[in-house]
Design an enzyme around this catalytic site. Structure first.
Site, PDB file in Angstrom:
ATOM      1  N   ASP A   1       9.519   2.982   1.130  1.00 18.61           N
ATOM      2  CA  ASP A   1       8.369   3.707   1.641  1.00 18.61           C
ATOM      3  C   ASP A   1       8.329   3.528   3.152  1.00 18.61           C
ATOM      4  O   ASP A   1       7.903   2.500   3.659  1.00 18.61           O
ATOM      5  CB  ASP A   1       7.094   3.164   0.986  1.00 18.61           C
ATOM      6  CG  ASP A   1       5.819   3.825   1.485  1.00 18.61           C
ATOM      7  OD1 ASP A   1       5.870   4.507   2.531  1.00 18.61           O
ATOM      8  OD2 ASP A   1       4.766   3.636   0.849  1.00 18.61           O
TER       9      ASP A   1
ATOM     10  N   LYS B   1       3.195  10.782   7.732  1.00 22.39           N
ATOM     11  CA  LYS B   1       2.503  10.364   8.946  1.00 22.39           C
ATOM     12  C   LYS B   1       3.088  11.006  10.206  1.00 22.39           C
ATOM     13  O   LYS B   1       2.795  12.151  10.501  1.00 22.39           O
ATOM     14  CB  LYS B   1       2.461   8.844   9.029  1.00 22.39           C
ATOM     15  CG  LYS B   1       1.477   8.225   8.013  1.00 22.39           C
ATOM     16  CD  LYS B   1       1.196   6.770   8.286  1.00 22.39           C
ATOM     17  CE  LYS B   1       0.187   6.184   7.309  1.00 22.39           C
ATOM     18  NZ  LYS B   1      -1.188   6.613   7.563  1.00 22.39           N
TER      19      LYS B   1
ATOM     20  N   PHE C   1       0.860  -1.177   0.000  1.00 22.03           N
ATOM     21  CA  PHE C   1       0.000   0.000   0.000  1.00 22.03           C
ATOM     22  C   PHE C   1       0.899   1.230   0.000  1.00 22.03           C
ATOM     23  O   PHE C   1       1.644   1.463   0.947  1.00 22.03           O
ATOM     24  CB  PHE C   1      -0.927   0.036   1.220  1.00 22.03           C
ATOM     25  CG  PHE C   1      -1.833   1.243   1.215  1.00 22.03           C
ATOM     26  CD1 PHE C   1      -3.031   1.210   0.517  1.00 22.03           C
ATOM     27  CD2 PHE C   1      -1.482   2.407   1.878  1.00 22.03           C
ATOM     28  CE1 PHE C   1      -3.870   2.329   0.486  1.00 22.03           C
ATOM     29  CE2 PHE C   1      -2.301   3.519   1.850  1.00 22.03           C
ATOM     30  CZ  PHE C   1      -3.498   3.479   1.150  1.00 22.03           C
TER      31      PHE C   1
END
Length: 446
Positions: free
Chosen positions: A266, A295, A181
């Site tokens: 990532d 985040k 994802f």
């Protein structure tokens, strides 16, 4: 646990819940309520708010589980006054919990000084944050930073970086993993593996190939001189917290170097202390070509970053080939600097290791838990029946916020300041939550 990690600047607000000095009026009402008096109803219930939500917002998220109105540390409260222990942290975003006094004061001060400038200009906070990230990631000379607003935007920039690694016109393949994802914008979505996310928007940007997760031989077979880049999450969060081994990351570095492909990590969910290290990939002892962050970087304020390692990779994107209006603005970069400073100065990384180990050990001792995965305070655990969604509901009713990325899997990504006592509060409640979810699932099946 130090009081600093537990919000030493907390006070008691007039309504009995913890407040944060300087962020609540004397009567306990949020300062923002006065400015928004035309739309806020002071005594609206959660049901009232949800009715307004359904008539005014797109339904892309379904029906929200609760209407949250304030938070402090690892706790949040809903519109009906119920308290919750937040064990999801906005999906690994609220690294320092809610309403952290230092971070909120820095954001307020910066906004009162200089809120936004176009990218015809720069600011001291933008430059200082870039320098700080290069230092924390041990980036070699010639490395650079591009600032965005989110993880998916950071991965869009990385996707374009990969496309630029194609000087001979033959490098058209980008490799990602099954279960990956990377976001929901079109380039990041092309890298994302879940068919339900992809299918409504096809055709997606081409050339992306998904290979089996954690299979080194499949990786070696897939990477060749037509490969522009390999995208990897050191720990797949959306897939249920599945870590890649150090051996896999080392093999990825080896084969991409040999083929002239970029290795792009990532670390949107795993970076900024989530695993007890600045980057989850540190232990593999590799230097990637690029890392994406977001985040937890802003402690709740939207900010993302692409860090490119070395002068060759950093020169791939040139003037005019990428951009952003809000990325790297003074407020976002000030928030990130404040977050990084608090993590460094308040012993947060060690807290992540200590509490994370305690939580995983406690989970493994519970009879219905079949597997525990993850590192630091990014934890996935499986239970012995398809009851995870029902566990989320039972947990909310009991005052806990958790997430179920799969029918048997629960994900925990709490604030990095979670205490042992708070972890034990959840562990003590978990057997009852499992029993409740089991009973409710059986009732629903009848």
């Amino acid at each position: 646990m130090s009081t600093e990690l537990s919000h030493s600047a907390e006070s008691r607000s007039s309504d009995g819940g913890p407040g944060v000095v300087g962020h609540r009026e004397a009567g306990g009402a949020p300062i923002a309520a006065e400015a928004a008096a035309t739309t806020l109803v002071s005594q609206s219930s959660g049901a009232d708010w949800l009715a307004r939500y359904s008539s005014s917002l797109m339904g892309v998220f379904g029906t929200p589980q609760r209407v949250l109105v304030r938070g402090a540390g690892c706790l949040v409260w809903d519109a009906d006054g119920k308290e919750y222990l937040d064990l999801l942290g906005g999906i690994a975003v609220n690294a320092l919990g809610h309403a952290h006094p230092f971070v909120t004061s820095v954001i307020s001060s910066q906004l009162a000084t200089l809120g936004h400038v176009s990218n015809f200009f720069t600011s001291p906070t933008q430059i200082a944050l870039a320098e700080k990230l290069l230092a924390l990631t041990n980036a070699p000379a010639g490395s650079k930073v591009f600032f965005a607003n989110s993880g998916t935007e950071a991965n869009e920039a990385a996707f374009k970086l990969a496309r630029r690694n194609n000087s001979d016109g033959k490098r058209t393949k980008v490799i990602a993993l099954e279960g990956a994802f990377h976001g929901r914008t079109m380039g990041a979505l092309a890298l994302t593996a879940k068919e339900a996310y992809r299918a409504p928007f096809e055709p997606l940007p081409g050339g992306v190939v998904h290979i089996p997760f954690g299979d080194i031989e499949a990786l070696r077979a897939a990477v060749d001189d037509s490969t522009a880049a390999v995208f990897l999450e050191p720990i797949q969060g959306e897939a249920g917290v599945r870590p890649l081994s150090a051996e896999y990351l080392q093999a990825a570095r080896e084969v991409t170097t040999a083929a002239g492909a970029l290795l792009i990590l990532d670390e949107v969910q795993t970076g900024i202390g989530r695993t007890g290290k600045w980057l989850a990939s540190e232990d593999a002892g590799i230097v990637p070509d690029a890392v994406t962050l977001a985040k937890g970087l802003g402690g709740g304020f939207p900010v993302g970053a692409l860090v490119t390692f070395g002068s060759t990779t950093s020169a791939l994107l040139t003037t005019g080939q990428h951009g952003t209006t809000f990325g790297g603005n003074p407020v976002a970069t000030a928030a990130a600097l404040a977050t990084l400073h608090a993590i460094e100065s308040q012993g947060v990384l060690q807290n992540v290791v200590t509490v994370g180990n305690h939580l995983r050990e406690g989970l493994a001792a519970i009879e219905a838990v079949t597997e525990v995965r993850g590192e630091g305070l990014l934890i996935g655990f499986d239970v012995n029946a398809d009851i995870a969604p029902a566990m989320v509901t039972a947990a909310l009713d009991a005052g806990f916020i958790i997430n179920s990325p799969g029918p048997r899997t629960i994900r925990l990504a709490p604030p990095l300041i979670l205490t042992i006592d708070q972890a034990d509060r959840f562990l003590d409640a978990l057997p009852t939550l499992i029993a409740t979810a089991t009973a409710n699932t059986a009732k629903d099946a009848q």
